[in-house]
Write an enzyme that holds these catalytic residues in place. Structure first.
Site, PDB file in Angstrom:
ATOM      1  N   CYS A  84     124.437 102.563  62.025  1.00 39.81           N
ATOM      2  CA  CYS A  84     123.911 103.604  62.901  1.00 39.81           C
ATOM      3  C   CYS A  84     122.424 103.761  62.598  1.00 39.81           C
ATOM      4  O   CYS A  84     122.050 104.041  61.442  1.00 39.81           O
ATOM      5  CB  CYS A  84     124.662 104.905  62.612  1.00 39.81           C
ATOM      6  SG  CYS A  84     124.044 106.324  63.519  1.00 39.81           S
ATOM      7  N   CYS A 195     120.033 101.631  69.095  1.00 41.96           N
ATOM      8  CA  CYS A 195     121.200 102.477  68.811  1.00 41.96           C
ATOM      9  C   CYS A 195     122.415 101.570  68.945  1.00 41.96           C
ATOM     10  O   CYS A 195     122.514 100.794  69.909  1.00 41.96           O
ATOM     11  CB  CYS A 195     121.278 103.627  69.814  1.00 41.96           C
ATOM     12  SG  CYS A 195     122.847 104.526  69.752  1.00 41.96           S
TER      13      CYS A 195
HETATM   14  N1  DGL Z   1     125.169 104.623  66.973  1.00 45.82           N
HETATM   15  C1  DGL Z   1     124.204 105.620  66.609  1.00 45.82           C
HETATM   16  C2  DGL Z   1     122.838 104.958  66.399  1.00 45.82           C
HETATM   17  O1  DGL Z   1     122.787 103.763  66.170  1.00 45.82           O
HETATM   18  C3  DGL Z   1     124.276 106.708  67.619  1.00 45.82           C
HETATM   19  C4  DGL Z   1     123.556 107.898  67.261  1.00 45.82           C
HETATM   20  C5  DGL Z   1     124.173 109.184  67.756  1.00 45.82           C
HETATM   21  O2  DGL Z   1     125.303 109.448  67.403  1.00 45.82           O
HETATM   22  O3  DGL Z   1     123.456 109.887  68.453  1.00 45.82           O
HETATM   23  O4  DGL Z   1     121.807 105.599  66.409  1.00 45.82           O
END
Ligand code: DGL
Length: 248
Positions: A84, A195
């Protein structure tokens, strides 16, 4: 003594890799890394109850990351992938400080390869608010802003749509158009997905951009970095059969 050392290494190497995200976005990373390292086993934790992380405070995200790390360590993992970008931006330093006996690898938007690949001199970065405001991102973009024009777009609402499973919906397509059209008008030829939820939208992104942009997948660099670190720390899986996967 040598035999003991060999067994010690083998025991560690046979443990699973822990991997987590604010939700199901990190599955795009898991899939990529699991294909790259097919003999490894993985324990995945998706914190969907607390998604999205993007608009939460650093303190909140850091607390969640510590909680998940303790959960994974209880499951005896040998290595942790923070799949993430937002969690990496908020918490990776604190995780490394607090759990020095385990290696962490985190995500950061692929600005460097995008800058090297760009022919138009314009690259686009689609990420969350949390990732853009992080020190990691600021340092990274400082290095390359002399070579390319970096266009930032906050993908507000996209993580929520992914978590609701609306991967191909009209609502998602309209929102993506809203974010991508300005980048197309700026002649962006490299699109950095900053993301881990966004690779789920690649089919829609390709439909909208019609080949005008090359898409940089966030997991590419992580897969290679994970293998390097596992080798360096002598914990690369030694079995020759396929690994197992457990999801929480
Ligand atoms: N998958 C997360 C990232 O890479 C999502 C972030 C979120 O939950 O807003 O930033």
């Amino acid at each position: 003594m040598v035999v003991f050392f060999y067994f010690y290494i083998m025991l560690n190497a046979n443990k699973s890799i822990g991997i987590f995200d604010s939700g199901l976005g990190g599955l795009s990373v898991w899939k990529y890394v699991a294909e790259f390292l097919p003999h490894e086993s993985f324990i995945y934790f998706g914190d969907s109850k607390h998604a999205p992380y993007g608009d939460k405070s650093d303190a909140f995200i850091t607390e969640r990351c510590h909680h998940i790390t303790r959960f994974l360590l209880d499951k005896n993992v040998k290595f942790i992938i923070v799949a993430c970008n937002t969690a990496t931006a908020a918490a990776i330093e604190s995780l490394r400080e607090n759990y020095p006996h385990i290696q962490f690898v985190g995500m950061e938007p692929a600005i460097k390869p995008a800058s090297l690949l760009s022919k138009t001199g314009h690259i686009g970065v689609l990420a969350t608010h949390g990732t853009f405001k992080g020190e990691l991102f600021k340092r990274n973009q400082e290095k390359y802003k002399a070579y390319v024009k970096i266009h930032y777009t906050e993908g507000k609402g996209l993580v929520e749509l992914a978590e609701q499973g609306k991967i191909y919906s009209e609502e998602t397509e309209n929102l993506l158009r809203q974010y991508l059209h300005p980048l197309m008008e700026k002649n962006v030829d490299q699109l950095v997905l900053g993301c881990t939820h966004y690779p789920l939208f690649i089919p829609l992104i390709e439909k909208i951009t019609q080949g005008s942009m090359h898409i940089l997948h966030p997991a590419d660099a992580i897969a290679k970095r994970t293998k390097d670190l596992l080798m360096q720390h002598r914990i690369l899986q030694t079995r020759k059969n396929h690994g197992e996967n457990i999801f929480f």
